[in-house]
Design a protein around this motif. Structure first.
Motif: not given
Length: 288
Positions: A3-4, A77-79, A82-84, A131-132
């Motif tokens: 998990q990020p 990691a901190g940047m 989600p999805g991007r 995301a796709e």
């Protein structure tokens, strides 16, 4: 790591950039003028290059400290968004007492010293899920995923030999029923946008007018669209291309964009013959 971690806010990111600079500088002898660190990663695969410019003005490679490498990984990691996803390569440039520039590339494949194996890219998508629509075709292919139909790979256009062989981009993709411009292009990331603008603006002007054109996307605005043309010896483009990218985030024609990417955003040398060809192509007059 599955998990990020929690995202860093802007202030935390800036603080971490300063900490990276301190960690890089601590082992160095006094008197250095500039540091340039490039960090490339996919999953567990990491590459770091550090160039240090001394008082003689010459950049020399140096070994980054383990602490700096770890902090760079923390910043990546901190940047994560989600999805991007997060950036795959970063270039940080430090002066002796300041941060000169930061450049983070999320979607552009880094110039690897040695390309990671497929598991590296698969880990990347597990560690930092996308995301796709946020998985660029090259990353999808590298990870061994089913490749969706995509644009052709970036290919640099060869040097033009005649005016007819010079290419010119579409400024936008058409007009709607009201006569307003229509654009069907993926927006660029802020970092890539800056690199593309630098390329477009660095090309020499071959024709120019003292007046300005109206903004097709904002007709009520004061006319500020430059009426000029630039060339890189392969393409020529109107000033509107850079203007609309800068003012309205309209990416250049995909083929021109692919050409710029294939050249790694580095403008080739443009001599007088190339400039004359561009003028001939623009005006329809034979070149001398």
């Amino acid at each position: 790591m599955t998990q990020p971690p929690a995202s860093l806010n802007q202030q935390q990111q800036q603080q971490l950039v300063w900490q990276i600079g301190h960690a890089l500088a601590t082992p160095l002898p006094p008197g250095w003028q500039q540091m340039r660190v490039e960090y490339r990663a996919a999953g567990r695969h990491i590459e770091v290059d550090l160039l240090v410019t001394g008082q003689d003005g010459l950049p020399r490679p140096a070994q980054p400290s383990p602490e700096a490498v770890q902090l760079l990984g923390n910043l990546r990691a901190g940047m994560y968004q989600p999805g991007r996803g997060t950036w795959l390569s970063a270039i940080l440039v430090y002066g002796s007492a300041t941060v000169l520039s930061t450049d983070f590339l999320v979607d552009v494949e880094p110039p690897w010293r040695q390309a990671p194996p497929p598991i590296g890219f698969q880990d990347e998508l597990r560690f930092f899920p996308r995301a796709e629509e946020s998985i660029p075709p090259w990353l999808r292919q590298r990870a061994g995923l089913d490749v969706v139909p995509a644009a052709a790979p970036s290919v640099a256009t060869p040097l033009a030999e005649t005016p007819d062989s010079l290419k010119s981009p579409r400024v936008y993709d058409g007009l709607d029923e009201s006569g307003r411009p229509v654009v069907n292009r993926e927006p660029l990331s802020p970092a890539e946008r800056d690199r593309v603008l630098a390329y477009l603006d660095a090309a020499p002007v071959v024709l120019a007018s003292r007046s300005y054109d109206a903004d097709a996307f904002d007709p009520d605005r004061e006319p500020l669209v430059p009426l000029n043309f630039r060339t890189d010896g392969r393409w020529y483009w109107p000033g509107a291309v850079a203007y609309y990218l800068r003012e309205h985030d309209v990416a250049p024609d995909p083929e021109l964009l692919g050409h710029i990417r294939a050249l790694r955003f580095t403008l080739p040398e443009v001599g007088e013959p190339e400039r004359e060809l561009a003028v001939a192509a623009i005006t329809g007059q034979p070149s001398t």
